[in-house]
Design a protein around this motif. Sequence first.
Motif, mmCIF file in Angstrom:
data_model
loop_
_atom_site.group_PDB
_atom_site.id
_atom_site.type_symbol
_atom_site.label_atom_id
_atom_site.label_comp_id
_atom_site.label_asym_id
_atom_site.label_seq_id
_atom_site.Cartn_x
_atom_site.Cartn_y
_atom_site.Cartn_z
ATOM 1 N N PHE A 136 0.850 -1.173 0.000
ATOM 2 C CA PHE A 136 0.000 0.000 0.000
ATOM 3 C C PHE A 136 0.888 1.226 0.000
ATOM 4 O O PHE A 136 2.100 1.156 0.266
ATOM 5 C CB PHE A 136 -0.981 -0.011 1.185
ATOM 6 C CG PHE A 136 -0.322 -0.017 2.546
ATOM 7 C CD1 PHE A 136 -0.058 1.168 3.218
ATOM 8 C CD2 PHE A 136 0.011 -1.218 3.171
ATOM 9 C CE1 PHE A 136 0.525 1.158 4.477
ATOM 10 C CE2 PHE A 136 0.600 -1.230 4.429
ATOM 11 C CZ PHE A 136 0.861 -0.047 5.095
ATOM 12 N N ALA A 137 0.281 2.377 -0.343
ATOM 13 C CA ALA A 137 1.060 3.620 -0.473
ATOM 14 C C ALA A 137 0.384 4.715 0.337
ATOM 15 O O ALA A 137 -0.835 4.710 0.540
ATOM 16 C CB ALA A 137 1.144 4.020 -1.950
ATOM 17 N N ILE A 143 5.330 7.078 0.171
ATOM 18 C CA ILE A 143 6.030 5.911 0.711
ATOM 19 C C ILE A 143 5.248 4.658 0.312
ATOM 20 O O ILE A 143 4.027 4.607 0.447
ATOM 21 C CB ILE A 143 6.164 5.985 2.249
ATOM 22 C CG1 ILE A 143 6.988 7.209 2.656
ATOM 23 C CG2 ILE A 143 6.795 4.709 2.789
ATOM 24 C CD1 ILE A 143 7.141 7.373 4.148
ATOM 25 N N ILE A 144 5.996 3.653 -0.198
ATOM 26 C CA ILE A 144 5.409 2.356 -0.537
ATOM 27 C C ILE A 144 5.667 1.417 0.632
ATOM 28 O O ILE A 144 6.820 1.263 1.083
ATOM 29 C CB ILE A 144 6.024 1.777 -1.827
ATOM 30 C CG1 ILE A 144 6.056 2.830 -2.953
ATOM 31 C CG2 ILE A 144 5.285 0.523 -2.259
ATOM 32 C CD1 ILE A 144 4.713 3.275 -3.409
ATOM 33 N N LYS A 201 10.503 5.183 -1.313
ATOM 34 C CA LYS A 201 10.020 6.546 -1.069
ATOM 35 C C LYS A 201 10.431 7.416 -2.251
ATOM 36 O O LYS A 201 11.555 7.330 -2.734
ATOM 37 C CB LYS A 201 10.628 7.080 0.240
ATOM 38 C CG LYS A 201 10.117 8.447 0.659
ATOM 39 C CD LYS A 201 10.716 8.821 2.018
ATOM 40 C CE LYS A 201 10.152 10.139 2.535
ATOM 41 N NZ LYS A 201 10.698 10.467 3.872
ATOM 42 N N TYR A 202 9.490 8.195 -2.768
ATOM 43 C CA TYR A 202 9.839 9.183 -3.788
ATOM 44 C C TYR A 202 9.041 10.449 -3.524
ATOM 45 O O TYR A 202 8.066 10.436 -2.761
ATOM 46 C CB TYR A 202 9.594 8.638 -5.207
ATOM 47 C CG TYR A 202 8.160 8.384 -5.579
ATOM 48 C CD1 TYR A 202 7.363 9.417 -6.094
ATOM 49 C CD2 TYR A 202 7.606 7.119 -5.457
ATOM 50 C CE1 TYR A 202 6.050 9.187 -6.448
ATOM 51 C CE2 TYR A 202 6.288 6.876 -5.820
ATOM 52 C CZ TYR A 202 5.511 7.921 -6.320
ATOM 53 O OH TYR A 202 4.225 7.700 -6.686
ATOM 54 N N ILE A 244 1.375 15.967 -1.379
ATOM 55 C CA ILE A 244 0.649 14.909 -2.072
ATOM 56 C C ILE A 244 -0.817 14.992 -1.653
ATOM 57 O O ILE A 244 -1.144 14.948 -0.466
ATOM 58 C CB ILE A 244 1.230 13.517 -1.731
ATOM 59 C CG1 ILE A 244 2.762 13.504 -1.920
ATOM 60 C CG2 ILE A 244 0.558 12.447 -2.579
ATOM 61 C CD1 ILE A 244 3.222 13.842 -3.297
ATOM 62 N N GLN A 245 -1.717 15.055 -2.646
ATOM 63 C CA GLN A 245 -3.142 15.197 -2.363
ATOM 64 C C GLN A 245 -3.887 13.849 -2.400
ATOM 65 O O GLN A 245 -4.822 13.633 -1.632
ATOM 66 C CB GLN A 245 -3.781 16.142 -3.382
ATOM 67 C CG GLN A 245 -3.195 17.545 -3.375
ATOM 68 C CD GLN A 245 -3.410 18.245 -2.042
ATOM 69 O OE1 GLN A 245 -4.494 18.198 -1.477
ATOM 70 N NE2 GLN A 245 -2.361 18.875 -1.525
ATOM 71 N N CYS A 246 -3.493 12.943 -3.315
ATOM 72 C CA CYS A 246 -4.191 11.655 -3.428
ATOM 73 C C CYS A 246 -3.281 10.638 -4.093
ATOM 74 O O CYS A 246 -2.402 10.997 -4.877
ATOM 75 C CB CYS A 246 -5.496 11.790 -4.216
ATOM 76 S SG CYS A 246 -5.290 12.502 -5.855
ATOM 77 N N VAL A 247 -3.496 9.370 -3.769
ATOM 78 C CA VAL A 247 -2.792 8.253 -4.411
ATOM 79 C C VAL A 247 -3.825 7.180 -4.761
ATOM 80 O O VAL A 247 -4.848 7.052 -4.087
ATOM 81 C CB VAL A 247 -1.695 7.649 -3.500
ATOM 82 C CG1 VAL A 247 -0.534 8.596 -3.337
ATOM 83 C CG2 VAL A 247 -2.266 7.244 -2.149
#
Length: 1243
Positions: free
Chosen positions: A68-69, A78-79, A89-90, A96-99
Amino acid sequence: MRAVLTWRDKAEQCIYDLAFKPDGTQLILAAGNRLLVYDTSDGTLIQPLKGHKDTVYCVAYAKDGKRFASGSADKSVIIWTAKLEGILKYTHNDSIQCVSYNPVTHQLASCSSNDFGLWSPEQKSVSKHKSNSKITCCSWTNDGQYIALGMFNGIISIRNKNGEEKVKIERPGGALSPIWSICWNPSSRWESFWMNRENEEAEEVIVNRYFQEIPSALKSAVYSSQGSEAEEEEPEEEEDSPRDDNSDEHNDILAVADWGQKLSFYQLSGKQVGKDRLLNFDPCCISYFTKGEYILLGGSDKQVSLFTKDGVRLGTIGDQNSWVWTCKVKPDSNYVVIGCQDGTISFYQLIFSTVHGLYKDRYAYRDSMTDVIVQHLITEQKVRIKCKELVKKIAIYKNRLAIQLPERILIYELYSDDSSDMHYRVKEKIVKKFECNLLVVCSDHIILCQEKRLQCLSFGGVKEREWQMESLIRYIKVIGGPPGREGLLVGLKNGQILKIFVDNLFAIVLLKQATAVRCLDMSASRNKLAVVDENDTCLVYDIHTKELLFQEPNANSVAWNTQCEDMLCFSGGGYLNIKASNFPVHQQKLQGFVVGYNGSKIFCLHVFSMSAVEVPQSAPMYQYLDRKMYKEAYQIACLGVTDADWRELAMEALEGLEFETAKKSFTRVQDLRYLELINSIEERKKRGETNNELFLADVFAYQGKFHEAAKLYKRSGHENLALDMYTDLRMFEYAKDFLGSGDPKETKMLITKQADWARNINEPKAAVEMYLSAGEHIKAIEISGDHGWVDMLIDIARKLDKAERVPLLLCAQYFKKLDNPGYAAETYLKIGDLKSLVQLHVETQRWDEAFALGEKHPEFKDDVYVPYAQWLAENDRFEEAQKAFHKAGRQGEAVRVLEQLTHNAVVESRFNDAAYYYWMLSMQCLDIAQADQSQKEEMLVKFHHFQHLAELYHVYHSIQRYTEEPFSFHLPETLFNISRFLLHSLSKETPLGISKVNTLFTLAKQSKALGAYKLARHAYDKLQGLQIPARFQKSIELGSLTIRSKPFHDSEELVPLCYRCSTNNPLLNNLGNVCINCRQPFVFSASSYEVLHLVEFYLEEGITDEEAVALIDLEAPRLIKKERKWQEITNSNSQTLRLDETVEHIEEDDPFTAKLSFEQGGSEFVPVVVNRAVLRSMSRRDVLIKRWPKPLQWQYFRSLLPDASITMCPSCFQMFHSEDYELLVLQHNCCPYCRRRIDEPNQ
């Protein structure tokens, strides 16, 4: 629908996002700068995860459950693994607003305020794409091909998995309505959506057709959508298929919630579906149930609302104390988790209650909260009614259907009175909000139940009357009645049971019991009442006497059989209980509640589904049968039993001599055998028979109770019927026992019947022995012969007397059939049947025996030789066949065989065979002329014609071989003579197969070779006028040219001499093969075809052939004189030539020579006629005689050169030089002309 809180927890920070592990066991929450991992079963915090330095805004789990991220305000993603370990991590340039994970490829999309990135485990770097507005939310399509991005400026961008924009949707509010949450419907493949939307508005149909190719070739497009609050629509009705209740699912439909407080739906193409729906709050989160049937929506109204997939609000799940920032459904379940601004985490279970109604075989129930499905329990037809609002209550009665919606009640009616019609239409609308516990519909009224009160309303919504009860109403049911006067059965909590008529203010108390009512039903005749109370007891009362008839435990529902007064069923404890009259209860396993009982069908409600269970009524039927109550048992069976039960009922009724019931029952199972028995018994009863024992004996015999039947037959005085029964059944031992020491005739009949039975059951040897013992020889012979038992047939044939012709002839026929002709002959001899014996020899081709029998008995000659000739002909032995026909006296067949053989030989260019067959044919004609005076003239003509043809084909055989084969078998002189002879003989017509071209060609070639140039030139000239084959063309043209260089005369050595008048004849004679001077016919050698030194002479009138031969044989002495002459002496080893003075010399004055003279210049032929004196002067060795059989005359020939030996064949009378004949006989071992073998005696 109601929500039950399962567990709740409180975090210290705002819960911005959450995600379930795909298997539903774990819950990941974004709380502050940490991730919280919960166990979903009990709300236990498993582990907090630290890794971000700032607030975590978003979290997403991959579909495969491996990772999950999370995305944070610290600009990083982060993965994490499923083991809660961070692995990668990138970062982006902004928070970050959404994944979101691609559901197919597990590609991760991460969106920030100014760009979005795509990352997958297979690639090292993150591919990023700029955005001109802040991305607030994102969602992948089900197939993972496209991702939708929601922007703060009110725009939705649909991009492919490479990040390229394909569709851009501009919302009407623009930047004033930021897109805050979007989600694709997760249901199955979207293509079916296009097919199922064909009934929408025309403009939508056009759009659907236009974008039929999407997404395989999605084109970039920009759409501006406008929407307003949904207007009220009329409910739709459509046929519903049992295999797919969700046939109108919106596949790949995007749900959009914006801060313009609107909920909207879009297709993948960007076209809006339906219209915008106002929310009256700012939505913060939107998510679908796993199957896409419901939507969760939470936001500033501090609660989570449940919507249908079409955006119809159904209700509230849970009120909170602060804004709801996130809400999700646990995968494949009805559990919902809510995350709030104040850190509250709430876990709810949604319970969807069953809303339904039943009347007889029609069942209506709620589906997807807003639809009503009406199911016909018998035909399994379904119809769906789309109400597009929350369905609160449903009632159904006959052709009426009532549906309560939040603000109105809809009354439907069927289009027709057909019992299977499933088409409903709106009859009335009552636009009023009602609160009620139960809803009942009648023909003209609806009944609302509110606690203790019942209200009766017309379809116009006007309250007509009201009833106030003493206690809470627990059960209400319409029990039928005339329209507008229906009766209701009402059960109260205090145990009171009432009957109310809708047109009467006064309720009728049926009875009062001590316990609360749970379920009620009244029997078909309304004489009995069944009640299930709160103690799960089923009580049955007599309505008129109020008497408790019986009670049964473990009941949760009860129903009377609508077709049988004395039957009811009740369910409970996992069992179905069926009770008939006051017999014991019959039980079988069944899950659910019994709600109806019609015939053999029991309608059962289990969980949310209604089913019609086919229950055989076997048990109650047998209960009636045990008491010999056949008619009542038949009534129960009519409700539905198995074929075996019907048969049992029929048998019991038959044994009880209840023929009417038995007849009906056997008709059900289509048993014609027993029906015939019953009909025969009824006919006998009509004729006055009254012996029930005899009837029962017939019944027992049909049932297989043979000994009982025999006893009854004997008791009723019908022993013969018992005997017939045993013998028909092959029970011979029982028959013998039954018969005892009876009549010998009867015993013999039994043995014969037993043998018949042994034959039928494939025991042939036993059958043969029995037939022989019973004197049935023919049957024994047939069985033995059919099975090929030769030994047994021999024994039978030898034991039989010769007077028994029929069985002996049958034996002989089987011997022939079984290829034992010797035994057949023995049998024919035994009975003296010589004609059959001859036929046997002929059929088995034992010709020697047949000939021997024919010699002893000439009357069978035709029976032997004619089949023999036919057999020879069938085996291609035609010559022998012809002789056999001739021998049998069948001259016509003999001639026909020869004619066919001759024709075939000519067609196949076998000219030597053709010559032989024509000679045989001529001799056959001569035989016929000799035997039959009526055909004499005709046959003699044919004889001469066939003799002529035989000679022509014999000659042409040599020419054909010369022209067709590469090597010549004859001397040039022979071919020269043959071709001349043939040309002279062909002066009139040419027979079939003989070629003039070949003949002239041979003559031309040999003439040129032998020096007959004039004749050769004549032959070549003749050839020019004929059609020449291509193979001769060149040779003939060359010969025609080269012959011109030769002298125009013939060699004198070749010129033929006439031995009568010593005239030299031309090589080509216009008269044919006769002398041009004296007209004497030439006699030719049958091998070299040289002119022989023979002159034919005729006898003077009055001299017979026998006298002529006797005179010639006298050998009268002649005057001789001696002269010196060389004499050749030849022995076996040497040849000697010496001068001998004693050589005899015949005087010149020979009387025959004087007879050779003729009158010169005459055109007629003058034959040589001799008298007795001349005959006496002739020497026997100088005369050749053709001794033709009658009616032909003998022919006489005198040799003019006695020293040159000439031989004549004694069969065909052809002349040869002796040396040539001897050589040919050595070569062929027979005459070259007639093929008579040298060892064959003269005829």
